[in-house]
Write an enzyme that holds these catalytic residues in place. Structure first.
Site, short mmCIF file in Angstrom:
data_model
loop_
_atom_site.label_atom_id
_atom_site.label_comp_id
_atom_site.label_asym_id
_atom_site.label_seq_id
_atom_site.Cartn_x
_atom_site.Cartn_y
_atom_site.Cartn_z
N GLY A 40 -8.12 34.97 -24.49
CA GLY A 40 -6.70 35.07 -23.93
C GLY A 40 -7.08 34.61 -22.51
O GLY A 40 -7.81 35.39 -21.79
N HIS A 41 -6.43 33.39 -22.15
CA HIS A 41 -6.66 33.31 -20.54
C HIS A 41 -5.07 33.04 -19.94
O HIS A 41 -4.28 32.77 -20.68
CB HIS A 41 -6.99 31.93 -20.72
N ARG A 99 -20.84 25.17 -44.83
CA ARG A 99 -20.56 23.73 -45.06
C ARG A 99 -19.69 23.63 -46.27
O ARG A 99 -18.74 22.89 -46.28
CB ARG A 99 -21.62 22.60 -45.21
N LYS A 133 -11.20 34.08 -16.31
CA LYS A 133 -11.77 32.60 -15.96
C LYS A 133 -10.52 31.66 -15.98
O LYS A 133 -10.47 30.62 -15.27
CB LYS A 133 -12.58 32.40 -17.35
N GLY A 134 -9.36 31.92 -16.93
CA GLY A 134 -8.33 31.10 -16.86
C GLY A 134 -7.65 30.67 -15.35
O GLY A 134 -7.65 29.54 -15.27
N LYS A 135 -7.49 31.81 -14.60
CA LYS A 135 -7.04 31.63 -13.26
C LYS A 135 -8.14 30.52 -12.42
O LYS A 135 -7.63 29.63 -11.64
CB LYS A 135 -6.88 32.78 -12.37
N GLY A 170 -3.70 43.10 -27.07
CA GLY A 170 -3.29 44.35 -26.61
C GLY A 170 -3.94 45.58 -26.52
O GLY A 170 -3.60 46.74 -26.04
N LEU A 229 -11.12 41.91 -7.40
CA LEU A 229 -11.89 42.74 -6.39
C LEU A 229 -10.61 43.90 -5.78
O LEU A 229 -10.99 45.08 -5.74
CB LEU A 229 -12.31 42.01 -5.05
N ASP A 230 -9.35 43.22 -5.82
CA ASP A 230 -8.30 44.13 -5.31
C ASP A 230 -8.34 45.41 -6.19
O ASP A 230 -7.85 46.50 -5.56
CB ASP A 230 -7.02 43.48 -5.17
N GLY A 267 -16.49 38.84 -21.55
CA GLY A 267 -15.27 38.17 -21.66
C GLY A 267 -14.14 38.87 -20.97
O GLY A 267 -14.44 39.79 -20.35
N ASP A 268 -13.16 38.21 -20.72
CA ASP A 268 -11.77 38.91 -20.00
C ASP A 268 -12.21 38.97 -18.54
O ASP A 268 -11.77 39.76 -17.78
CB ASP A 268 -11.33 40.28 -20.43
N THR A 314 -19.36 37.48 -30.22
CA THR A 314 -18.56 36.72 -31.29
C THR A 314 -19.32 35.64 -31.91
O THR A 314 -20.51 35.83 -31.88
CB THR A 314 -17.40 35.98 -30.39
N GLN A 321 -14.71 33.66 -23.71
CA GLN A 321 -15.45 34.93 -23.80
C GLN A 321 -16.42 35.03 -22.85
O GLN A 321 -16.01 34.39 -21.86
CB GLN A 321 -16.16 35.08 -25.36
#
Ligand code: IMP
Length: 430
Positions: free
Chosen positions: A44-45, A147, A20-22, A307, A337-338, A16-17, A244, A229
């Site tokens: 958290g994206h 259920r 992906k959001g970007k 956090g 990569l930066d 995860g992290d 998860t 994730q």
């Protein structure tokens, strides 16, 4: 330049992290619908554009594109409180969000008893804890599988029946809180009053999203499936039990969104240029030294959701190759990569050994993973700031070599490289 064809799945390849959001935000512009298919607000994206940073947990990362529909699929667990807060916070930046967002009636809801149970359970486990995000994710999925006490978002459409169910569930859960943990129970009326109000606000967005997506598939609309994730946190194929509770790999799209497997389309796997992990569990390439600290600081590696400082280590292509094969990967996206610029040394993990013997396949249990030693290959570090690079040829020779080495080991092309948080800081390779 058209970056993808047909439907696309964006999935994390590690723990995860992976930012992906970007990537989902960028690719959303050329799709009609963006669907979240797993997880909940443990995710958290982060999306950055026009000098602003937006953090998301539940709403698909396509929300900032006005013509894109957003779907929260049946495989997601939804905390109604968090969902509503996120909608209200984002409405100023996402026009007509309430009209464009659909929440699956089949998605299960997270309630206060799930969060309380998880907090007590993690505390009770002590050193053996999973290190969860404490968002109630595990208990909500457990209730889904069990259920009896499960509540789906569609149940908000019949408030009278739901009220009776909430009272019954709280009564049963309180027995666990009081008799097992010696804690106080919850006040059923207070819970209901609060959640009934969330339900009223969310109700117009609750829909049969399976039908909606099947129609979209028939109409050849372009769908982007957004994973939360990463593959190594997948409940079935990840580093169990330090995972998860949902299907975080591309294999989760079909059950989580409600579409046939062949509708998945092109699978893009996202990895950071290094590896991070939050919570407990084995991490063979972890750097517990000053170098790990330097990566954490350069990459601002602190959880978007909790956090917590993230554990940092070298890029693990042995794990990534496993994830690539599992996901049926068409292309790799390398992010951050930066961040590697200016490190005094640079390494890449190409395999594991256990008791001196090289492993042929990624371990299927944490005992072996715990004992695995990474086989590290030295790469040439670079010092240049690459955050302004917009073409592959703009990258220093050492960075180009790093990317090509990843392609060679993993066996898939690197199609996108991210060199900073903003939409613009992205390199597309034809
Ligand atoms: P849970 O998903 O809250 O049950 O947490 C289980 C494990 O998954 C913990 O190690 C968490 O830190 C990790 N985890 C859950 N969601 C994310 C995420 O979005 N990014 C990274 N790790 C996550």
């Amino acid at each position: 330049m058209q970056k993808t064809q047909g439907n696309t799945c964006v999935v994390g390849l590690t723990w995860g992290d992976e930012a992906k959001g970007k990537i989902v935000d960028i690719l959303a512009a050329e799709h009609d619908i963006v669907v979240r298919y797993n997880g909940g607000n443990n995710a958290g994206h982060t999306v950055c554009f026009e000098g602003q940073t937006h953090k998301l947990h539940l709403v698909p990362s396509g929300l900032y594109h006005e013509r894109v529909e957003c779907v929260i699929g049946g495989g997601v667990v939804v905390d109604p409180k968090v969902l509503l807060e996120e909608i209200v916070k984002n409405e100023p930046h996402a026009p007509n969000l309430r009209r464009r967002l659909k929440v699956s009636s089949r998605a299960h809801a997270i309630w206060p008893w799930h969060k309380k149970l998880e907090a007590l359970s993690e505390k009770h486990q002590g050193k053996g804890k999973i290190g969860t995000t404490l968002r109630g994710i595990g208990p909500a999925y457990a209730d889904k599988a069990n259920r009896v006490h499960a509540i789906r978002m569609g149940d908000f459409l019949d408030p009278a029946a739901l009220q009776a169910k909430v009272f019954a569930v709280v009564e049963a859960q309180n027995l666990v809180f009081q008799k097992v943990f010696g804690e106080e129970g919850l006040d059923a009326k207070a819970v209901w009053d609060e959640y009934a109000a969330y339900g009223r606000a969310i109700q117009p967005m609750i829909a049969d999203t399976t039908a909606l997506l099947l129609d979209a598939v028939d109409a050849k609309k372009r769908i982007l499936f957004e994973g939360a994730q990463g593959t190594l946190l997948d409940i079935d194929h990840g580093t169990y039990p330090y995972v998860t509770s949902s299907s975080a790999s591309a294999a989760g799209v079909s059950p989580g969104a409600g579409v046939p497997g062949r509708a998945v389309g092109e699978v893009l796997g996202v990895v950071k240029a290094y590896t991070t992990r939050v919570g407990e569990g084995p991490f063979p390439t972890e750097l517990k030294d000053a170098l790990g600290d330097q990566i954490r600081e350069q990459g601002h590696e602190y959880g978007t959701t909790t956090g917590r400082p993230r554990r940092c280590g070298w890029l693990d292509t042995f794990a990534i190759r496993y994830a690539a094969r599992l996901n049926g990967l068409d292309g790799i996206v390398i992010t951050l990569l930066d961040v590697l610029g200016g490190l005094p040394e640079l390494r890449i993990c190409t395999g594991y050994t256990v008791d001196g013997q090289p492993l042929k396949t990624f371990p299927d249990g944490i005992e072996a993973l715990d004992r695995a030693q990474p086989v590290l290959e030295a790469m040439v570090p670079w010092t240049e700031d690459i955050s302004d690079a917009r073409h592959f040829r703009d990258l220093p020779h050492a960075a180009q070599k790093y990317v090509r080495r990843v392609e060679k080991i993993v066996g898939a092309p690197v199609k996108i490289i991210s060199v900073g948080p903003d939409r613009e800081q992205t390199i597309f390779r034809p």
